[in-house]
Design a protein around this motif. Structure first.
Motif, PDB file in Angstrom:
ATOM      1  N   HIS A  70      13.008   1.816 -20.559  1.00 30.47           N
ATOM      2  CA  HIS A  70      14.172   1.825 -21.444  1.00 30.47           C
ATOM      3  C   HIS A  70      15.403   2.218 -20.638  1.00 30.47           C
ATOM      4  N   THR A  71      16.482   1.474 -20.803  1.00 24.56           N
ATOM      5  CA  THR A  71      17.696   1.604 -19.998  1.00 24.56           C
ATOM      6  C   THR A  71      17.325   1.765 -18.516  1.00 24.56           C
ATOM      7  N   THR A  73      16.814   2.071 -14.564  1.00 26.97           N
ATOM      8  CA  THR A  73      17.535   2.869 -13.575  1.00 26.97           C
ATOM      9  C   THR A  73      18.514   2.010 -12.785  1.00 26.97           C
ATOM     10  N   THR A 116      21.348  -2.113 -16.704  1.00 21.16           N
ATOM     11  CA  THR A 116      20.890  -0.765 -17.039  1.00 21.16           C
ATOM     12  C   THR A 116      21.009  -0.426 -18.521  1.00 21.16           C
ATOM     13  N   SER A 117      21.588  -1.304 -19.325  1.00 24.30           N
ATOM     14  CA  SER A 117      21.640  -1.044 -20.770  1.00 24.30           C
ATOM     15  C   SER A 117      20.534  -1.790 -21.519  1.00 24.30           C
ATOM     16  N   HIS A 119      16.960  -2.694 -23.169  1.00 23.62           N
ATOM     17  CA  HIS A 119      16.038  -1.871 -23.946  1.00 23.62           C
ATOM     18  C   HIS A 119      14.594  -2.174 -23.573  1.00 23.62           C
ATOM     19  N   LYS A 120      13.769  -1.172 -23.659  1.00 24.83           N
ATOM     20  CA  LYS A 120      12.334  -1.388 -23.490  1.00 24.83           C
ATOM     21  C   LYS A 120      11.905  -2.422 -24.525  1.00 24.83           C
ATOM     22  N   ALA A 141      20.146  -5.676 -26.778  1.00 21.78           N
ATOM     23  CA  ALA A 141      21.442  -5.027 -26.598  1.00 21.78           C
ATOM     24  C   ALA A 141      22.494  -6.000 -26.089  1.00 21.78           C
ATOM     25  N   ALA A 144      23.236  -6.475 -22.130  1.00 18.22           N
ATOM     26  CA  ALA A 144      22.131  -5.968 -21.316  1.00 18.22           C
ATOM     27  C   ALA A 144      21.693  -6.969 -20.255  1.00 18.22           C
TER      28      ALA A 144
END
Length: 148
Positions: A70-71, A73, A116-117, A119-120, A141, A144
């Motif tokens: 999620h998000t 790295t 990095t935005s 979502h899982k 998102a 993303a």
């Protein structure tokens, strides 16, 4: 070959689909990697997944990439090597200010970038078609996933 085909974990008629976690750069091939699901994690830093080129891909070559972190790295780039990726990301987050990222109707892009935005559970499915181009995906998102 026949024994591997009927083995339950072969992914060819068995019970489990072939699945692999990716945490670093990798180059995929059409003959041994097509049909796999890849779970993406960038905790170790940014990396690139290189797709087969227009000269090495085969019609029907398909890969599915799921965001596992999620998000993330760091950014994960899915690279086609040239502007042969067409389609739009379906962003399930609704707004009226912009369209989903992707190619224009006539011009492809070279890279699909999971930022990095993400979502899982976001995913991108790349399918090679017509001996000429890749098509792709979905994200929860806005922003993303981008292209270049």
């Amino acid at each position: 070959m026949r024994a591997a085909y009927i083995e339950p974990n072969s992914g060819a008629g068995g019970y489990l689909a072939p699945c692999q976690q990716i945490k670093a750069a990798i180059t995929l091939t059409a003959d041994t990697d097509s049909g796999k699901t890849y779970l993406l994690d960038s905790a170790g830093g940014a990396y690139t997944i290189t797709l087969p080129t227009a000269t090495t891909a085969m019609d029907g070559t398909t890969y599915k990439f799921w965001v596992e972190e999620h998000t993330p790295t760091a950014a994960i780039t899915i690279a086609a090597g040239s502007a042969i990726v067409f389609g739009k990301i379906n962003e399930t987050e609704v707004d009226t200010s912009d369209d989903g990222p992707g190619s224009s109707a006539a011009t492809g892009v070279s890279n699909v970038i999971i930022g990095t935005s993400a979502h899982k559970g976001d995913f991108i499915e790349m399918t090679y078609s017509n001996g000429a181009y890749w098509m792709f995906g979905s994200s929860a998102a806005d922003g993303a996933v981008t292209t270049s």
